[in-house]
Design a protein around this motif. Sequence first.
Motif, PDB file in Angstrom:
ATOM      1  N   ARG A 101       0.837  -1.211   0.000  1.00 54.19           N
ATOM      2  CA  ARG A 101       0.000   0.000   0.000  1.00 54.19           C
ATOM      3  C   ARG A 101       0.865   1.250   0.000  1.00 54.19           C
ATOM      4  N   ALA A 102       1.918   1.263   0.782  1.00 51.62           N
ATOM      5  CA  ALA A 102       2.776   2.443   0.858  1.00 51.62           C
ATOM      6  C   ALA A 102       3.539   2.664  -0.443  1.00 51.62           C
ATOM      7  N   ALA A 103       4.100   1.588  -0.997  1.00 51.26           N
ATOM      8  CA  ALA A 103       4.883   1.716  -2.236  1.00 51.26           C
ATOM      9  C   ALA A 103       4.019   2.196  -3.389  1.00 51.26           C
ATOM     10  N   ALA A 104       2.749   1.761  -3.416  1.00 50.86           N
ATOM     11  CA  ALA A 104       1.869   2.151  -4.513  1.00 50.86           C
ATOM     12  C   ALA A 104       1.652   3.654  -4.559  1.00 50.86           C
ATOM     13  N   GLU A 137       9.953   4.583   6.601  1.00 51.08           N
ATOM     14  CA  GLU A 137      10.221   5.365   5.395  1.00 51.08           C
ATOM     15  C   GLU A 137      10.143   4.461   4.172  1.00 51.08           C
ATOM     16  N   ILE A 138      10.101   5.107   3.007  1.00 53.61           N
ATOM     17  CA  ILE A 138      10.092   4.403   1.725  1.00 53.61           C
ATOM     18  C   ILE A 138      11.324   4.855   0.964  1.00 53.61           C
ATOM     19  N   ASN A 139      12.124   3.893   0.524  1.00 54.82           N
ATOM     20  CA  ASN A 139      13.375   4.193  -0.164  1.00 54.82           C
ATOM     21  C   ASN A 139      13.290   3.783  -1.628  1.00 54.82           C
ATOM     22  N   ASP A 140      13.676   4.679  -2.508  1.00 56.52           N
ATOM     23  CA  ASP A 140      13.926   4.234  -3.867  1.00 56.52           C
ATOM     24  C   ASP A 140      15.310   3.586  -3.897  1.00 56.52           C
ATOM     25  N   ASN A 141      15.608   2.874  -4.947  1.00 52.46           N
ATOM     26  CA  ASN A 141      16.945   2.313  -5.135  1.00 52.46           C
ATOM     27  C   ASN A 141      17.405   1.478  -3.939  1.00 52.46           C
TER      28      ASN A 141
END
Length: 949
Positions: free
Chosen positions: A445-448, A470-474
């Motif tokens: 849900r968070a990544a979307a 938190e949400i991390n790219d890469n």
Amino acid sequence: MSDTVVIVVSSLDDLPELPAERLLTADRYLAGVEGIARGATVVNLCRSYRYRSKGYYVSLIADARGQQALPTAEGLEGLSERFGVLRILHEAGVPTVETSEGLARRRAPNGGSGPSGKRAKEQNGARNELEVLAYFGRCADPRARAAAQAIYREWPTPVLRLTLVEDGNSWLVDRVVAVPLSQLDQAERPPLIKALEDERRVRRRGAVVAPELKRASMAILFDPDDPFSPSTPETLERLERVAGRLRVHAHRIGIDELDRLGEYDALFIRTLTGVREPSFQFALRAEMLDMPVIDDPQSIIRCSNKVFLEELLRREEIPTPRTQVITPRTGWNGLESLGSPVVIKLPDGSFSAAVYRCSTPREFEQVTADLFRRSPLLIAQEYLPTDFDWRVTVLGGRVLFVARYFMARGHWQIRSEHEGHERFGKVEAVRRQDAPPAVCDLAIRAAALIGAGLYGVDIKETSRGPVVIEINDNPNLDIGYDDAADGEQIYEDIVKYFLHRIEEPSGTAPAPLSSEPAPALLAHAASVRADDRRHFRPFEVAGLEIEYAVVDRDLNVVSMVAPALRELAGRPTSDVDLGHVAFSNEIADHVFEVKTPQPTRSLRDAEQRLVEGVQRFTAVLRDRFGARLLPTGMHPWLNPRRARLWSRSNTRIYGTYARLFDVHTHGWLNVHSTHLNLPMGRSEEAVAMLNAVALVIPYLPALAASSPMYDGELQEAVDNRLAWILKHQARIPESQGWIVPEFASSLADYRRNVLGPMYRALDALEDAGALRHEFFNARGAVFKFSRRSMELRVLDTQECVRMDVAIAVFARAVLRAVTRALRAGRLELPPHALLVDDFHATIGAGSEARVWAMHLAGTSDRDNEGKASVRDVLRGLLERARRDARRDEGEYLDLAERIIASGSLSERIRDALLPLTHDDDAFTEAARRVYIELADCLDANEPWRGRDL
């Protein structure tokens, strides 16, 4: 002469070392008098291989006759593009010099040649360079044997000249050139004669089995000096091995190789990301190239700022630690709701850097005093101590892998730093199907909320339930750590994700990963990613765009498009969308376009909408400006030197065109066409459509030509608009090819062989970035990935909308039938060069042209050369069209049949004016009268009745 090996020479005197009975001249071979069987090996040793020479046609015709040519016409074309050769060899495992290095290297003049065909020399203390001749894939020098064999497998050619350079203990291929017999001196001929004496060897080499095709190529951005790289070299080696098994070429590129990105189909960033990092420019360039990229610029921007993430997660009611955005005015007492201690974060920090735990007001003041000098906003968050954080890595809305990241020994974070020494907590991978469902659900849900890329979601399990930190790219992926539970499947899923994005049109559902989590976990992500645009199957709908010149009552062009658009919109603008019909400008400020902004299932509906649009625009021109619209493919007497470019919008684009090309020519400012847009569908359907349109385009000018004159005179070609289009972007040939689209085996192949060279050519020019878009592709049919459509662009504008629609109905129905035949394996692709020859023939001679049309049935009555009448070809295509057209479009095919019988509009105009060419005044008066009649036809939406339609 052998029935299985045929040696073709320009003259029998060219190869006196062999008995004359073993040789055949090019003239006799091309005439077909020998009756050589299908499957024979044709060794082409003509004096020249250049395009359209007899040597070129020997290879071309051998292919058409089902014989194995050495070399093939396709191979000759491929060898002519040096960097494409190096690229293919590299993918095949042959060591090659880097393309950029090859560009920079300057060579000394060639030295002498010895009997073995070998030249080696030292270049002012630099690298050694070796030049060898390979005969049927073999050479005497052991340093080049492996390369010669591998190259011959790719391009089987009797004699190849290989240039290699020394790099340490290796020899790298730098250049490969096909060598015709005329370029061999006496000392270099004996190895060739010896090779020709071994017919088994020639036949074996002549029956080369094509290597397994690569499905795509993927660039991996990696900087070995980056201490924060999310993957180790060993990890990337594993990814590359897995990709190779899936027929994907994965290759690492450095942060100084942005100009090479266009050579690939996808980009995987494995170096530090951030809006100020070099990787961000790579992400932007990939997005401009319509290339799948992990991660995309939007994801990088969103994930790099914790203030944005906090606002986003709170708005979407994603559970997080209690969080507060603070300013320099926020004091310690303002954080009471968060408890003590409190965690303070810099918004764009990463890898646990710029994250501090404060237990007292003094600690808070010391930490924030430094951080506020770097950012006006900071993040304050409640402290939630746990033994580990869950890292759930999500790809395309699905769980890719899961791990527990434990805190560093004696520290409250997973990473600690003391006196310059880093320590990390252990990483414990967990099989994704064994991970807690609630944790995975929250991560998805968070990544979307960020996108459909690759994200590492950090989650803590608390008494209140899991919360997102938190949400991390890469996110990290390291061999032996993150992949320890799911192993190689992770790498396969990454490669398959890229393949799906490359081979399928945008907006389709992401490729399934192995060991999917429960479908309920994907529901929220799917709703966020949903594309509200409808996706159509090929030929289900169609769209039309038609261009006209704006003229005064004397039919001289006038710059009234901008005022007319302003009148329609009530404000200055470059386009007007009325819902069912739309108008816009073109590069010439006197040219106007009317179009269907939304596709229609029946082109009958498109006719109604377009006629209404033409009448509405015409009324404004007539009532407000005393002007009107002029149809046909070219204005008959416009002086393009006096025409002007559109200046209201897109000035950077048009200015760049003007700087690179001579735009004040007929090919730019005096061309009007009808564009037919068809949905691409799925990747395999789109590829079949592209190959089908290549088979059909050569014959459409005989039906659609409407441009017999320019500069006030009848000209040599029947379709003069296309005659100009053949050369209008010739300064950058990669942008137009042969106008007839090249065949493709996949969308990745299309991006690699069509878009890649085009973008590289632009990159080599100064300040040409404004044109670095799909619209720069000037071929007769192009993919518009931004609209998920294929656009057919070889149709001249007719005298009225009804006739434009009739030709569009014919083209759509024919393409549907040919596409179906290709997908069913009932139709073979002929040599592309024959299609180009047919295209040139119909441009020049229209319905009187004689064409090869080797791939089309119903073309009897061929002449001695093997060519058929293009009218017969069109009649055969019309039969196919009648079987595939919609029932309500049959009357349009009746109009197409009348065009086939009477000739194109261009030919009929020519027939009306040709008897008067001896009298300038009479010709001018008659031409004006004819074109007034054509303009009246547009107003009334009626076909022109001149000369027997």
